[in-house]
Design an enzyme around this catalytic site. Structure first.
Site, PDB file in Angstrom:
ATOM      1  N   HIS A 109      -1.668  -5.501   1.440  1.00 23.98           N
ATOM      2  CA  HIS A 109      -2.901  -6.263   1.227  1.00 23.98           C
ATOM      3  C   HIS A 109      -2.544  -7.634   0.679  1.00 23.98           C
ATOM      4  O   HIS A 109      -1.653  -7.758  -0.151  1.00 23.98           O
ATOM      5  CB  HIS A 109      -3.794  -5.546   0.208  1.00 23.98           C
ATOM      6  CG  HIS A 109      -4.914  -6.414  -0.295  1.00 23.98           C
ATOM      7  ND1 HIS A 109      -6.104  -6.540   0.368  1.00 23.98           N
ATOM      8  CD2 HIS A 109      -4.983  -7.248  -1.373  1.00 23.98           C
ATOM      9  CE1 HIS A 109      -6.877  -7.405  -0.283  1.00 23.98           C
ATOM     10  NE2 HIS A 109      -6.221  -7.838  -1.342  1.00 23.98           N
TER      11      HIS A 109
ATOM     12  N   ASN B 216      -1.623  -0.220   7.494  1.00 25.87           N
ATOM     13  CA  ASN B 216      -1.144  -1.583   7.747  1.00 25.87           C
ATOM     14  C   ASN B 216      -0.346  -2.171   6.583  1.00 25.87           C
ATOM     15  O   ASN B 216      -0.172  -3.383   6.471  1.00 25.87           O
ATOM     16  CB  ASN B 216      -2.277  -2.493   8.214  1.00 25.87           C
ATOM     17  CG  ASN B 216      -3.333  -2.709   7.156  1.00 25.87           C
ATOM     18  OD1 ASN B 216      -3.211  -2.186   6.039  1.00 25.87           O
ATOM     19  ND2 ASN B 216      -4.355  -3.461   7.476  1.00 25.87           N
TER      20      ASN B 216
ATOM     21  N   LYS C  92       0.842  -1.205   0.000  1.00 26.14           N
ATOM     22  CA  LYS C  92       0.000   0.000   0.000  1.00 26.14           C
ATOM     23  C   LYS C  92       0.880   1.258   0.000  1.00 26.14           C
ATOM     24  O   LYS C  92       2.101   1.171   0.198  1.00 26.14           O
ATOM     25  CB  LYS C  92      -0.917  -0.044   1.227  1.00 26.14           C
ATOM     26  CG  LYS C  92      -1.911  -1.212   1.208  1.00 26.14           C
ATOM     27  CD  LYS C  92      -2.753  -1.199   2.488  1.00 26.14           C
ATOM     28  CE  LYS C  92      -3.770  -2.322   2.490  1.00 26.14           C
ATOM     29  NZ  LYS C  92      -4.594  -2.309   3.727  1.00 26.14           N
TER      30      LYS C  92
ATOM     31  N   GLU D 266      -9.212 -10.822  -7.736  1.00 21.39           N
ATOM     32  CA  GLU D 266      -8.296  -9.686  -7.572  1.00 21.39           C
ATOM     33  C   GLU D 266      -7.170  -9.707  -8.613  1.00 21.39           C
ATOM     34  O   GLU D 266      -6.803  -8.653  -9.148  1.00 21.39           O
ATOM     35  CB  GLU D 266      -7.726  -9.677  -6.145  1.00 21.39           C
ATOM     36  CG  GLU D 266      -8.799  -9.302  -5.120  1.00 21.39           C
ATOM     37  CD  GLU D 266      -8.327  -9.281  -3.676  1.00 21.39           C
ATOM     38  OE1 GLU D 266      -9.096  -8.816  -2.820  1.00 21.39           O
ATOM     39  OE2 GLU D 266      -7.184  -9.736  -3.393  1.00 21.39           O
TER      40      GLU D 266
ATOM     41  N   TYR E  35     -12.151  -2.667  -3.039  1.00 23.00           N
ATOM     42  CA  TYR E  35     -12.675  -2.691  -1.670  1.00 23.00           C
ATOM     43  C   TYR E  35     -14.205  -2.668  -1.626  1.00 23.00           C
ATOM     44  O   TYR E  35     -14.782  -2.310  -0.601  1.00 23.00           O
ATOM     45  CB  TYR E  35     -12.090  -1.524  -0.866  1.00 23.00           C
ATOM     46  CG  TYR E  35     -10.663  -1.766  -0.413  1.00 23.00           C
ATOM     47  CD1 TYR E  35     -10.339  -2.866   0.384  1.00 23.00           C
ATOM     48  CD2 TYR E  35      -9.633  -0.891  -0.774  1.00 23.00           C
ATOM     49  CE1 TYR E  35      -9.031  -3.104   0.797  1.00 23.00           C
ATOM     50  CE2 TYR E  35      -8.320  -1.123  -0.357  1.00 23.00           C
ATOM     51  CZ  TYR E  35      -8.028  -2.225   0.432  1.00 23.00           C
ATOM     52  OH  TYR E  35      -6.731  -2.458   0.858  1.00 23.00           O
TER      53      TYR E  35
HETATM   54  P1  IDP Z   1      -7.307  -7.316   5.612  1.00 24.15           P
HETATM   55  O1  IDP Z   1      -6.587  -6.247   4.812  1.00 24.15           O
HETATM   56  O2  IDP Z   1      -6.456  -7.822   6.755  1.00 24.15           O
HETATM   57  O3  IDP Z   1      -7.862  -8.424   4.753  1.00 24.15           O
HETATM   58  P2  IDP Z   1     -10.024  -6.271   5.879  1.00 24.15           P
HETATM   59  O4  IDP Z   1     -10.919  -6.497   7.060  1.00 24.15           O
HETATM   60  O5  IDP Z   1     -10.391  -6.915   4.592  1.00 24.15           O
HETATM   61  O6  IDP Z   1      -8.548  -6.623   6.336  1.00 24.15           O
HETATM   62  O7  IDP Z   1      -9.975  -4.686   5.670  1.00 24.15           O
HETATM   63  C1  IDP Z   1      -9.428  -4.139   4.494  1.00 24.15           C
HETATM   64  C2  IDP Z   1      -8.590  -2.939   4.879  1.00 24.15           C
HETATM   65  O8  IDP Z   1      -9.469  -1.925   5.387  1.00 24.15           O
HETATM   66  C3  IDP Z   1      -7.575  -3.181   5.997  1.00 24.15           C
HETATM   67  O9  IDP Z   1      -6.375  -3.748   5.534  1.00 24.15           O
HETATM   68  C4  IDP Z   1      -7.376  -1.783   6.525  1.00 24.15           C
HETATM   69  O10 IDP Z   1      -6.485  -1.044   5.666  1.00 24.15           O
HETATM   70  C5  IDP Z   1      -8.774  -1.191   6.385  1.00 24.15           C
HETATM   71  N1  IDP Z   1      -9.526  -1.305   7.634  1.00 24.15           N
HETATM   72  C6  IDP Z   1     -10.154  -2.402   8.127  1.00 24.15           C
HETATM   73  N2  IDP Z   1     -10.736  -2.134   9.304  1.00 24.15           N
HETATM   74  C7  IDP Z   1     -10.479  -0.833   9.564  1.00 24.15           C
HETATM   75  C8  IDP Z   1     -10.828   0.044  10.631  1.00 24.15           C
HETATM   76  O11 IDP Z   1     -11.488  -0.333  11.595  1.00 24.15           O
HETATM   77  N3  IDP Z   1     -10.362   1.332  10.523  1.00 24.15           N
HETATM   78  C9  IDP Z   1      -9.627   1.776   9.456  1.00 24.15           C
HETATM   79  N4  IDP Z   1      -9.288   0.978   8.452  1.00 24.15           N
HETATM   80  C10 IDP Z   1      -9.702  -0.305   8.489  1.00 24.15           C
END
Ligand code: IDP
Length: 150
Positions: A115, A112, A9, A126, A49
């Site tokens: 992805h 984080n 990212k 994807e 997303y």
């Molecule tokens: P993942 O990336 O670990 O699969 P997902 O639940 O699919 O997690 O969420 C996609 C992305 O959305 C996350 O990687 C993160 O960047 C963002 N995200 C998920 N939950 C939150 C939140 O509570 N606050 C802000 N961003 C979030």
């Protein structure tokens, strides 16, 4: 052979972690079959997303993903989808295990770093969303017998 979609990212690119991510996946024994840096359009970010479009963080997530270049990649190997998710670690870097990419380099869920597709079917859609067939190389590294028994 199973494939997964991995994206560094904008925060991972800004922090110079592209090489680290590629190295961890290569060292594990997975094969890189596609790689490109791009600045993501709003349309692509919203498609990628789409499952989160009703979530409160959707708007900021799309803004973040479109804010700077990302590095998109496709990796191949036995069990690569689930294994790459383990290498990446939990969604929240604060609770991600040390030794994982998020656990070693992140502190915030909205930053984080990386992805990875969460299931084989998601990975297939994807890969198709992010890459044209001609951008992917099907190849067998000569080191394969040293990674797989047969
Ligand atoms: P993942 O990336 O670990 O699969 P997902 O639940 O699919 O997690 O969420 C996609 C992305 O959305 C996350 O990687 C993160 O960047 C963002 N995200 C998920 N939950 C939150 C939140 O509570 N606050 C802000 N961003 C979030």
């Amino acid at each position: 052979m199973e494939r997964t979609f991995i994206m560094v990212k904008p925060d991972g690119v800004q922090r110079g972690l592209v090489g680290e991510v590629i190295q961890r996946l290569e060292c594990k024994g997975f094969t890189l079959v596609g790689l490109k840096q791009l600045t993501v359009s709003r349309e692509l970010a919203e498609s990628h997303y789409a499952v989160h479009k009703e979530r409160p963080f959707f708007k900021s997530l799309v803004e973040f993903i479109t804010s700077g270049p990302v590095v998109a990649s496709v990796w191949e190997g036995d069990g690569v989808v689930a294994s790459a998710r383990k290498l990446i670690g939990a969604t929240n870097p604060l609770t991600a295990e040390p030794g994982t990419i998020r656990g070693d380099f992140g502190v915030s869920i909205g930053r984080n770093l990386i992805h990875g597709s969460d299931a084989i079917e998601t990975a297939q859609s994807e890969v198709a969303l992010w890459f044209e067939d001609g951008e992917l190389s099907s190849w067998k590294p000569s080191i394969t017998p040293w990674i797989y028994e047969d």
